[in-house]
Enzyme design. Structure first.
Site, mmCIF file in Angstrom:
data_model
loop_
_atom_site.group_PDB
_atom_site.id
_atom_site.type_symbol
_atom_site.label_atom_id
_atom_site.label_comp_id
_atom_site.label_asym_id
_atom_site.label_seq_id
_atom_site.Cartn_x
_atom_site.Cartn_y
_atom_site.Cartn_z
ATOM 1 N N ASP A 178 0.864 -1.177 0.000
ATOM 2 C CA ASP A 178 0.000 0.000 0.000
ATOM 3 C C ASP A 178 0.903 1.230 0.000
ATOM 4 O OD1 ASP A 178 -3.154 0.611 0.847
ATOM 5 O OD2 ASP A 178 -1.764 2.224 1.360
ATOM 6 N N ALA A 238 -12.844 -5.271 -5.607
ATOM 7 C CA ALA A 238 -12.746 -3.805 -5.611
ATOM 8 C C ALA A 238 -13.611 -3.254 -6.737
ATOM 9 C CB ALA A 238 -11.282 -3.383 -5.736
ATOM 10 N N ARG A 239 -13.008 -2.686 -7.759
ATOM 11 C CA ARG A 239 -13.753 -2.127 -8.888
ATOM 12 C C ARG A 239 -13.306 -2.797 -10.180
ATOM 13 N NH1 ARG A 239 -16.626 2.533 -7.742
ATOM 14 N NH2 ARG A 239 -17.552 2.058 -9.745
ATOM 15 N N ASP A 263 -15.855 -10.003 -8.582
ATOM 16 C CA ASP A 263 -17.117 -9.468 -8.097
ATOM 17 C C ASP A 263 -17.470 -8.155 -8.782
ATOM 18 O OD1 ASP A 263 -19.390 -9.519 -6.309
ATOM 19 O OD2 ASP A 263 -18.448 -7.875 -5.205
ATOM 20 N N GLU A 268 -21.241 -3.293 -16.061
ATOM 21 C CA GLU A 268 -22.089 -4.002 -15.115
ATOM 22 C C GLU A 268 -23.559 -3.751 -15.406
ATOM 23 O OE1 GLU A 268 -20.797 -3.082 -11.136
ATOM 24 O OE2 GLU A 268 -19.004 -4.311 -11.333
ATOM 25 N N HIS A 287 -21.261 -8.061 -8.134
ATOM 26 C CA HIS A 287 -20.862 -6.881 -7.345
ATOM 27 C C HIS A 287 -21.638 -6.870 -6.024
ATOM 28 C CE1 HIS A 287 -18.912 -2.697 -7.965
ATOM 29 N NE2 HIS A 287 -18.831 -3.076 -6.700
ATOM 30 N N ALA A 290 -20.883 -5.526 -0.867
ATOM 31 C CA ALA A 290 -21.529 -4.730 0.181
ATOM 32 C C ALA A 290 -22.923 -5.223 0.513
ATOM 33 C CB ALA A 290 -21.589 -3.268 -0.252
#
Length: 321
Positions: A178, A238-239, A263, A268, A287, A290
């Site tokens: 990171d 993530a994205r 995911d 999408e 996705h 969440a």
């Protein structure tokens, strides 16, 4: 204008799904609430028809561009139901004096748990085993354990850290990279912080936990994948825009990657013709990181409180612009 006179637009499709008190609160506190009944994010054109006369907007993954905001004649606040704001034209919102908030940390545990679940399903070939057994077959499928493997976390923010905690019980080695790592947390939980090059070279399973930024869009391209350890597995919760899907397809077909769990996608929902969906070594989910009870409730309450705070003339807790 008083809060009781305000009109709200709520487009997050899971809003209040597990806690009816959210919708009851809105009914009590404001004059009118319009909910998204389409079951999916709204386009700019759809928003242009809905935003006139709206004071507060609890937003899902809609296309909130300049054209949509130009139709918002009374809008004071966009309260994003989630952490990402890349679908919001922040410059246009700022120019119109619209406050934008989000809900950081609300879905942290939910996404981390999904990432772990996808790892286990991918390595142990669980979906294939379920499908075969339902067909009356009894295959001898061999899988891969997490025990003794090296899991690489690209991104060591809140979700990456929660995943590291959950991996501790699997007797695997955890590496992380990171730009601004939490060194204390890493030391406390036995996570080794490394360079990105070292992470790619050593990870048996690489899990992506990056925000979508200009510098991360398309980051996982052919060159990136060529640096991964041969036979590695890739997990992305993530994205989708972080991944070059054509490059990923090539790496999977060539055998350089053993498998992937996705995911999120560039488009999408993905087209049924997307060749990644046809590969047996690829697991795909809609996705849903969440979409768990605790995350949905937390996002709902954080988004609602900040939306109502702005409308009442109070400072929001999680202001973006």
């Amino acid at each position: 204008m008083t809060l009781k006179a305000c009109r709200l637009l709520v487009t997050a499709t899971s809003y209040g799904k597990h806690d009816p008190a959210l919708k009851a609160l809105l009914s009590e506190r404001v004059a009118d609430v319009v909910y998204n009944t389409t079951g999916k994010p709204l386009s700019s054109r759809q928003l242009q028809a809905l935003l006139p006369g709206v004071d507060g907007y609890i937003a899902g993954l809609d296309e909130i561009d300049a054209a949509a905001l130009a139709a918002a004649d009374r809008l004071s606040v966009i309260s994003r139901y989630g952490v990402g704001v890349d679908n919001v034209d922040l410059g246009a919102a700022r120019a119109r004096g619209i406050v934008v908030t989000n809900t950081p940390g609300a879905n942290t545990v939910s996404v981390a748990e999904l990432a772990l679940g996808l790892m286990l399903a991918l390595l142990r070939r669980i979906p294939s085993a379920v499908d075969a057994t339902r067909r009356g077959e009894w295959p001898r499928l061999s899988g891969v354990t997490l025990e003794g493997k090296t899991v690489g976390l690209l991104g060591f923010g809140a979700i990456g850290r929660q995943l590291a905690v959950r991996l501790a019980g699997f007797s695997c080695r955890v590496l992380a990279h990171d730009p601004v790592p939490d060194e204390g947390f890493a030391a406390q939980h036995g996570v080794l912080l490394v360079t990105r090059a070292e992470l790619l070279a050593k990870a048996d399973i690489l899990s992506l936990h990056l925000p979508l930024l200009p510098e991360t869009r398309g980051l996982v391209d052919a060159d990136f994948l060529a640096r991964l350890k041969p036979g590695a597995f890739l997990v992305n919760t993530a994205r989708g825009e972080i991944l070059d899907e054509a490059a990923l397809l090539g790496a999977l077909r060539s055998g350089r990657l053993a498998g992937a769990a996705l995911d999120a996608f560039n488009e999408e929902p993905p087209s049924p013709a997307n060749p990644l969906l046809a590969l047996p070594q690829v697991l795909v989910t809609p996705h849903m990181g969440a979409h768990a009870d605790s995350a949905i409730n937390a996002m709902g309450w954080l988004a609602t409180r900040d939306c109502l705070a702005v409308l009442a003339g109070e400072p929001p807790k999680y202001r973006v612009v």
